[in-house]
Design an enzyme around this catalytic site. Structure first.
Site, PDB file in Angstrom:
ATOM      1  N   ARG A 133      18.769  -1.009  11.589  1.00  0.00           N
ATOM      2  CA  ARG A 133      18.521  -0.680  10.757  1.00  0.00           C
ATOM      3  C   ARG A 133      19.099   0.615   9.903  1.00  0.00           C
ATOM      4  NH1 ARG A 133      13.139  -2.546   7.806  1.00  0.00           N
ATOM      5  NH2 ARG A 133      14.842  -3.601   6.116  1.00  0.00           N
ATOM      6  N   PRO A 134      20.730   0.478  10.764  1.00  0.00           N
ATOM      7  CA  PRO A 134      21.077   2.243  10.052  1.00  0.00           C
ATOM      8  C   PRO A 134      21.364   2.461   8.855  1.00  0.00           C
ATOM      9  CG  PRO A 134      22.907   0.209  10.848  1.00  0.00           C
ATOM     10  CD  PRO A 134      21.861  -0.440  11.062  1.00  0.00           C
ATOM     11  N   ILE A 135      21.950   3.515   8.468  1.00  0.00           N
ATOM     12  CA  ILE A 135      21.507   3.664   6.327  1.00  0.00           C
ATOM     13  C   ILE A 135      23.506   4.157   6.444  1.00  0.00           C
ATOM     14  CG2 ILE A 135      20.109   4.048   5.738  1.00  0.00           C
ATOM     15  CD1 ILE A 135      19.598   6.922   5.632  1.00  0.00           C
ATOM     16  N   ASP A 136      24.354   3.905   7.444  1.00  0.00           N
ATOM     17  CA  ASP A 136      25.842   4.719   7.683  1.00  0.00           C
ATOM     18  C   ASP A 136      26.388   3.670   5.713  1.00  0.00           C
ATOM     19  OD1 ASP A 136      25.325   1.773   8.492  1.00  0.00           O
ATOM     20  OD2 ASP A 136      27.778   2.055   8.660  1.00  0.00           O
ATOM     21  N   LEU A 137      26.245   2.571   5.611  1.00  0.00           N
ATOM     22  CA  LEU A 137      26.697   2.231   4.254  1.00  0.00           C
ATOM     23  C   LEU A 137      25.966   2.852   2.695  1.00  0.00           C
ATOM     24  CD1 LEU A 137      26.487  -1.577   5.080  1.00  0.00           C
ATOM     25  CD2 LEU A 137      28.300  -0.114   5.286  1.00  0.00           C
ATOM     26  N   ARG A 177       1.921  -4.787   4.143  1.00  0.00           N
ATOM     27  CA  ARG A 177       3.014  -4.629   3.650  1.00  0.00           C
ATOM     28  C   ARG A 177       3.010  -5.686   2.617  1.00  0.00           C
ATOM     29  NH1 ARG A 177       6.853  -2.456   6.860  1.00  0.00           N
ATOM     30  NH2 ARG A 177       7.904  -2.058   5.344  1.00  0.00           N
ATOM     31  N   ASP A 200      14.760 -13.246   5.271  1.00  0.00           N
ATOM     32  CA  ASP A 200      12.723 -13.077   5.163  1.00  0.00           C
ATOM     33  C   ASP A 200      12.335 -14.598   6.113  1.00  0.00           C
ATOM     34  OD1 ASP A 200      13.589 -10.269   2.806  1.00  0.00           O
ATOM     35  OD2 ASP A 200      13.896 -10.667   5.259  1.00  0.00           O
ATOM     36  N   LYS A 218       7.630  -7.513  -3.721  1.00  0.00           N
ATOM     37  CA  LYS A 218       7.753  -6.385  -2.865  1.00  0.00           C
ATOM     38  C   LYS A 218       9.140  -5.993  -3.247  1.00  0.00           C
ATOM     39  CE  LYS A 218       8.435  -6.600   1.308  1.00  0.00           C
ATOM     40  NZ  LYS A 218       9.467  -5.421   1.895  1.00  0.00           N
ATOM     41  N   ASN A 219      10.122  -6.767  -3.058  1.00  0.00           N
ATOM     42  CA  ASN A 219      11.046  -5.961  -3.147  1.00  0.00           C
ATOM     43  C   ASN A 219      11.949  -6.267  -3.621  1.00  0.00           C
ATOM     44  OD1 ASN A 219      10.957  -6.115  -0.270  1.00  0.00           O
ATOM     45  ND2 ASN A 219      12.331  -8.025   0.671  1.00  0.00           N
ATOM     46  N   CYS A 246       9.779  -2.039   9.224  1.00  0.00           N
ATOM     47  CA  CYS A 246      10.125  -3.518  10.465  1.00  0.00           C
ATOM     48  C   CYS A 246      11.392  -2.997  10.749  1.00  0.00           C
ATOM     49  CB  CYS A 246       9.933  -4.920  10.027  1.00  0.00           C
ATOM     50  SG  CYS A 246       8.699  -5.466   8.901  1.00  0.00           S
TER      51      CYS A 246
HETATM   52  C1  EPZ Z   1      16.343  -5.625   1.959  1.00  0.00           C
HETATM   53  O1  EPZ Z   1      16.456  -4.582   3.070  1.00  0.00           O
HETATM   54  C2  EPZ Z   1      15.039  -6.529   2.532  1.00  0.00           C
HETATM   55  N1  EPZ Z   1      14.270  -5.253   1.916  1.00  0.00           N
HETATM   56  C3  EPZ Z   1      14.577  -6.414   3.998  1.00  0.00           C
HETATM   57  O2  EPZ Z   1      13.058  -8.109   3.037  1.00  0.00           O
HETATM   58  C4  EPZ Z   1      15.710  -8.250   4.086  1.00  0.00           C
HETATM   59  O3  EPZ Z   1      15.255  -8.994   4.681  1.00  0.00           O
HETATM   60  C5  EPZ Z   1      17.246  -7.377   3.327  1.00  0.00           C
HETATM   61  O4  EPZ Z   1      17.600  -7.118   2.345  1.00  0.00           O
HETATM   62  C6  EPZ Z   1      18.208  -8.546   3.459  1.00  0.00           C
HETATM   63  O5  EPZ Z   1      18.260  -9.455   2.658  1.00  0.00           O
HETATM   64  C7  EPZ Z   1      13.625  -4.231   0.381  1.00  0.00           C
HETATM   65  O6  EPZ Z   1      14.208  -5.230  -0.341  1.00  0.00           O
HETATM   66  C8  EPZ Z   1      13.032  -3.757   0.732  1.00  0.00           C
HETATM   67  P1  EPZ Z   1      20.229  -4.595   4.306  1.00  0.00           P
HETATM   68  P2  EPZ Z   1      17.804  -3.931   3.336  1.00  0.00           P
HETATM   69  O7  EPZ Z   1      20.114  -2.932   3.431  1.00  0.00           O
HETATM   70  O8  EPZ Z   1      17.999  -2.918   2.103  1.00  0.00           O
HETATM   71  C9  EPZ Z   1      22.599  -3.292   8.059  1.00  0.00           C
HETATM   72  C10 EPZ Z   1      10.705  -7.950   4.331  1.00  0.00           C
HETATM   73  O9  EPZ Z   1      10.435  -8.783   4.981  1.00  0.00           O
HETATM   74  N2  EPZ Z   1      23.250  -2.145   6.973  1.00  0.00           N
HETATM   75  O10 EPZ Z   1      21.199  -5.957   3.064  1.00  0.00           O
HETATM   76  O11 EPZ Z   1      17.077  -3.098   4.406  1.00  0.00           O
HETATM   77  C11 EPZ Z   1      20.695  -3.541   8.211  1.00  0.00           C
HETATM   78  O12 EPZ Z   1      21.180  -3.565  10.011  1.00  0.00           O
HETATM   79  C12 EPZ Z   1      12.368  -6.898   4.373  1.00  0.00           C
HETATM   80  O13 EPZ Z   1      10.400  -7.757   2.383  1.00  0.00           O
HETATM   81  C13 EPZ Z   1      23.964  -1.557   7.769  1.00  0.00           C
HETATM   82  O14 EPZ Z   1      24.538  -1.698   8.863  1.00  0.00           O
HETATM   83  O15 EPZ Z   1      18.643  -4.993   4.605  1.00  0.00           O
HETATM   84  C14 EPZ Z   1      21.833  -5.153   8.189  1.00  0.00           C
HETATM   85  O16 EPZ Z   1      21.464  -5.527   9.234  1.00  0.00           O
HETATM   86  C15 EPZ Z   1      12.836  -7.131   5.776  1.00  0.00           C
HETATM   87  N3  EPZ Z   1      23.797   0.111   6.841  1.00  0.00           N
HETATM   88  C16 EPZ Z   1      21.853  -6.411   7.182  1.00  0.00           C
HETATM   89  O17 EPZ Z   1      22.661  -4.474   6.683  1.00  0.00           O
HETATM   90  C17 EPZ Z   1      23.812   0.056   5.859  1.00  0.00           C
HETATM   91  O18 EPZ Z   1      23.897   1.240   5.759  1.00  0.00           O
HETATM   92  C18 EPZ Z   1      20.944  -6.023   5.689  1.00  0.00           C
HETATM   93  O19 EPZ Z   1      20.593  -5.024   5.635  1.00  0.00           O
HETATM   94  C19 EPZ Z   1      22.815  -0.821   5.198  1.00  0.00           C
HETATM   95  C20 EPZ Z   1      22.328  -2.283   6.369  1.00  0.00           C
END
Ligand code: EPZ
Length: 416
Positions: A121-125, A397, A305, A22-23, A116
């Site tokens: 889960r912000p998108i600031d980065l 999902r 995960d 999926k990912n 989920c």
């Molecule tokens: C991906 O989510 C996966 N989803 C998640 O799998 C997985 O848990 C996660 O990576 C970590 O490995 C998909 O690939 C679709 P991150 P993503 O950006 O990209 C913070 C599942 O069950 N962050 O690495 O959202 C965020 O809040 C799902 O299959 C910011 O602060 O993960 C989190 O605390 C769940 N600002 C941490 O970083 C940002 O702009 C990790 O997030 C982006 C992230």
């Protein structure tokens, strides 16, 4: 039919083929929007999130087809640059369409992504990196307005190795001028799969799997057929189920290198593990042993995960396991449900201490998110008595008909 009924206590033996990831599929589907030529994706899992991604591509003006685990996309006529709330809320990966839309259309309007409820889960980065790449971004009234007259190359140092931010930067920079470098990039195998897909289309990207990724922009992309990697978290789910129920199962179409830490931990808990280049065999006959401490961290550390999956499998282990969830700030929503089944778990902030009980018993429980829901299936399979799980749409999902997967291993499980 949004519930699953399980009569627990059966051993799980036989063979299961691992589904496509999926990912990996979701960022790759977003990447097809970059290409005006046809993309054929094989081993594409039959999941609710995949159909959400295909709906977004169609909404943007692309043509899509899906049958027998193959998705075909033709994004030649992409023309819409706005994704509405409903489509954006369907999953976290909707945010990954931002890069491709800006690359193709030079503008994009989205609302905040869904996914989920495991944290803010912000998108600031993502936004900070996009501004470095020359994108003007305004957040007004819950919408994000982006314009990119010209994407400029940048040297982006991520303060956290965010998977999504790393992927979005690769997607935006693939067709831009010059070389963009991502430092402290995420190293997950799904990032490597995205790089391999983009390069198969003619992009020039290197370094995926390390903390430094280089994207040398190209002018155009070509028609491609690509086979998506297998799902390492699906594999972890099946392995944790066999570990806690007992049995002897072979998992096919899996890359053991992607789950080497998980395999060594299951061996440490008392399972017998053997591997080939594309399969894993697990045998479990005794009560599992507690693992002391499990701390989630970015790949190649212990995957967040798999946290709920291991917590479920170790709920009736001989000994204690303390989990430290370092990635998401509220990823213990499965704990109250496991406690209903008799588990002995204490949560304090990011810590969850699991003291193994003699057995867990069946109960009526509710899935709150994708992996927490899968953890409840694992608990129901190993529990004494009957379990009813509601909220199965969360599980759908990320898992193709999860009840069929375990029924073929001898479990008494059905959708009701
Ligand atoms: C991906 O989510 C996966 N989803 C998640 O799998 C997985 O848990 C996660 O990576 C970590 O490995 C998909 O690939 C679709 P991150 P993503 O950006 O990209 C913070 C599942 O069950 N962050 O690495 O959202 C965020 O809040 C799902 O299959 C910011 O602060 O993960 C989190 O605390 C769940 N600002 C941490 O970083 C940002 O702009 C990790 O997030 C982006 C992230």
């Amino acid at each position: 039919m949004n519930r699953i009924a399980i009569c627990g206590g059966k051993k799980l033996s036989g063979e299961v083929r691992c589904q496509g990831s999926k990912n990996a599929a979701l960022p790759i589907l977003a990447a097809t929007v970059l290409n005006p030529n046809e993309c054929e994706l094989t081993n594409c899992p039959d999941l609710a999130d995949v159909s959400s991604a295909l709906k977004i591509i169609t909404h943007l003006g692309g043509k899509t087809e899906y049958s027998k685990y193959t998705a075909t996309v033709n994004a030649a006529d992409i023309h819409r640059f706005e994704i509405g709330e409903e489509l954006m809320a369907s999953m976290r990966s909707s945010v990954l369409f931002l890069g491709p839309m800006l690359s193709r259309l030079k503008q994009a309007v989205i609302s905040y992504p869904g996914g989920c409820s495991i944290g803010l889960r912000p998108i600031d980065l993502h936004i900070k990196a996009f501004r470095q790449l020359g994108v003007s971004v305004e957040e007004i009234g819950g919408k994000i307005y982006c314009k990119a007259e010209k994407i400029v190359p940048a040297r982006i140092n991520l303060i956290f190795p965010s998977v999504g931010a790393t992927e979005n930067i690769m997607l935006l920079a693939a067709l831009s001028e010059g070389e963009t470098v991502v430092l402290n990039a995420a190293r997950e195998p799904e990032i490597c799969d995205l790089q391999n897909f983009l390069n198969a289309m003619g992009a020039k990207i290197s370094g995926a799997g390390t903390e430094t990724i280089r994207i040398l922009g190209v002018e155009k992309l070509k028609k491609v057929k690509y086979n998506i990697m297998s799902d390492r978290i699906f594999a972890a789910t099946c392995l944790c189920a066999v570990a806690s129920c007992g049995g002897d199962t072979v998992l096919r179409n899996v890359n053991p290198d992607h789950i080497s830490l998980i395999l060594s931990m299951l061996a440490g808990a008392g399972c017998s593990i053997s591997c080939g280049h594309d399969y894993v065999r697990i045998k479990s006959s005794e009560r599992l042993r507690g693992l002391g401490k499990i701390m989630t961290s970015p790949y190649p550390g212990f995957p967040t995960d798999a946290q709920a999956l291991f917590m479920s499998a170790l709920s009736a282990a001989d000994g204690t396991t303390v989990f430290v969830e370092n990635i998401f700030e509220s990823r213990y929503k499965h704990v109250p449900e496991l406690i209903k089944m008799g588990a002995d778990i204490i949560v304090d902030g990011r810590l969850a201490a699991v003291t193994g009980c003699n057995y867990i018993q069946g109960a009526s429980v509710e899935a709150q998110d994708l992996r927490g829901g899968a953890a409840l299936v694992i608990a129901g399979l190993s529990a004494i008595g009957d379990t009813i799980i509601s909220g199965v749409s969360h599980i759908d999902r990320g898992y193709e008909h999860i009840e069929d997967t375990f029924a073929q291993l001898g479990a008494s499980i059905k959708r009701i």
